[in-house]
Design an enzyme around this catalytic site. Structure first.
Site, PDB file in Angstrom:
ATOM      1  N   CYS A 308       0.812  -1.229   0.000  1.00  0.00           N
ATOM      2  CA  CYS A 308       0.000   0.000   0.000  1.00  0.00           C
ATOM      3  C   CYS A 308       0.843   1.277   0.000  1.00  0.00           C
ATOM      4  CB  CYS A 308      -0.984  -0.010   1.161  1.00  0.00           C
ATOM      5  SG  CYS A 308      -0.234   0.019   2.809  1.00  0.00           S
ATOM      6  N   HIS A 356      -2.606   1.083   6.835  1.00  0.00           N
ATOM      7  CA  HIS A 356      -2.995   1.021   5.422  1.00  0.00           C
ATOM      8  C   HIS A 356      -3.203   2.436   4.887  1.00  0.00           C
ATOM      9  CE1 HIS A 356      -4.362  -0.893   1.774  1.00  0.00           C
ATOM     10  NE2 HIS A 356      -5.430  -0.131   1.758  1.00  0.00           N
ATOM     11  N   HIS A 368      -5.796   1.875  -4.422  1.00  0.00           N
ATOM     12  CA  HIS A 368      -4.906   1.337  -3.386  1.00  0.00           C
ATOM     13  C   HIS A 368      -4.505  -0.092  -3.718  1.00  0.00           C
ATOM     14  CE1 HIS A 368      -8.092  -0.849  -0.674  1.00  0.00           C
ATOM     15  NE2 HIS A 368      -8.501  -0.825  -1.927  1.00  0.00           N
TER      16      HIS A 368
END
Length: 396
Positions: A308, A356, A368
């Protein structure tokens, strides 16, 4: 590894975004109840599909958090290795200088012996061919002695500096070893969590897998609904700001000349700043869109795969902006804004441990790298519910 993590109390509010534990639990309960009237284990004691899903999600979350630790350890290891290499090169150069100085000192000692510089002054005078020869030889030896003293001083200084550099190298090597151990531990943790998740999923029957897929579809539908709701709020806020603009301008025109000039200048500066950010964000988003479909791989920074934070840092690098490697550091690499004020290009962070991140594209959506086994994609920022959104940061 704890040095890069931020201790944040559960249930804090960051720029209007709440992460309350009770609300999270309540929302989860409602979601599970709405998905099935009965989520109890089967008669044979096997967990329900909902329980499996929750456990798998938890394992993926833990793996992603461990990935953050892996990324940080990997970055620290690279920095330590570079520092060690530099110090070892320095030690090698200083050692060569030391050896040269030692050889020169040896040459002086040999020259003294050959020329009789070690002979007492009276004997030197008696052995001289003439008084002039004695004075010439004495003057030469005085010069040699002065130069020799300087060489000895230089040698001692170089020796001390070399020993100091060697001690630094030893310390850095120990630090490198610790970083490598952290790297190994984080890697092992990630692999352990992913293995457990795969094993758990493998126990599901075909019917249970279909049920799990249905639950995922329902979650995506709810996430899309929330994204559309946020898009409407943002559009309304933008329209209100647009309508307020002319009235503010009109008010300025009725003020004194100096006041009007000041207001106009401020507006122009804001406009320029917004357009500059929009241009950079557009480049970052173009890059991110080009990565859609590439696999999530923990610790990856491209170009074939990403985790990420690897994706967000690579996207903004394409726009000329350097971001830190990990989510824990990226969250501090800009200005925090409210979710309603989020603009395309902003970074959206998730979970209390900031494990994240995605890059906002507008209308409640983001690009993402979601999790292991998934691919870079566009998705609602509410993919895991509103409660997991931690904050929004404008990086440039």
């Amino acid at each position: 590894m704890a040095s890069h993590r931020k201790s944040r109390p559960t249930g804090t509010r960051v720029s209007g975004i709440r992460t309350p534990v009770l609300a999270t639990a309540a929302l989860t309960s409602v979601a599970l109840l709405s998905q099935t009237a009965e989520a109890t284990p089967s008669a044979d004691g096997r967990p329900s599909v909902e329980e499996v899903q929750k456990k798998v999600d938890d394992l993926y979350r833990q793996a992603e958090s461990a990935t953050g630790k892996y990324d940080a350890a990997k970055e620290r290891t690279a920095e330590e290795r570079k520092r060690v290499d530099t110090l070892l090169d320095d030690v090698a150069k200083r050692t060569a200088t030391l050896n040269t100085a030692r050889e020169e000192l040896g040459s002086f000692a040999a020259a003294q012996y050959r020329t009789g510089a070690v002979t007492p002054g009276t004997a030197t005078f008696l052995l001289a061919d003439s008084p002039q020869d004695y004075f010439d030889r004495t003057q030469l030896m005085n010069r040699l002695t002065s130069r020799q003293k300087g060489m000895v001083d230089d040698y001692v200084t170089a020796q001390a500096a070399t020993l100091k550099t060697r001690r630094k190298a030893v310390t850095s090597l120990k630090s490198l070893t610790r970083s490598q151990n952290d790297l190994k531990t984080a890697k092992s943790t990630v692999q352990e969590k992913l293995s457990a998740a795969r094993k758990l999923l493998s126990t599901l029957t075909a019917q249970e897998k279909e049920r799990l897929a249905a639950i995922e579809r329902q979650k995506r539908q709810e996430a899309a609904r929330k994204a559309a709701e946020l898009a409407r709020k943002q559009a309304a806020a933008a329209q209100a700001a647009k309508q307020q603009g002319p009235s503010t301008s009109s008010g300025s025109s009725s003020d004194s000349g100096s006041g009007t000039s000041s207001g106009s200048s401020s507006g122009s500066g804001t406009s320029t700043s917004d357009s500059t950010y929009a241009a950079k964000a557009a480049k970052a988003l173009d890059f991110a869109r080009a990565q859609i479909g590439k696999p999530y791989v923990w610790g990856a920074t491209g170009p074939g795969s990403y985790d990420c934070s690897g994706l967000t840092s690579a996207a903004w690098k394409a726009a000329g902006v350097t971001l830190p490697r990990t989510t824990y550091d990226q969250v501090d690499a800009g200005t925090t804004v409210s979710l309603t004020d989020a603009q395309p290009g902003d970074l959206v962070f998730f979970y209390d441990d900031i494990s994240h991140v995605g890059i906002y594209i507008g209308n409640g959506m983001m690009i993402h790298a979601p999790k292991p086994g998934a691919y870079v994609r566009e998705e609602s920022i509410y993919y895991g519910g509103a409660s997991i959104i931690h904050s929004v940061v404008r990086p440039a």
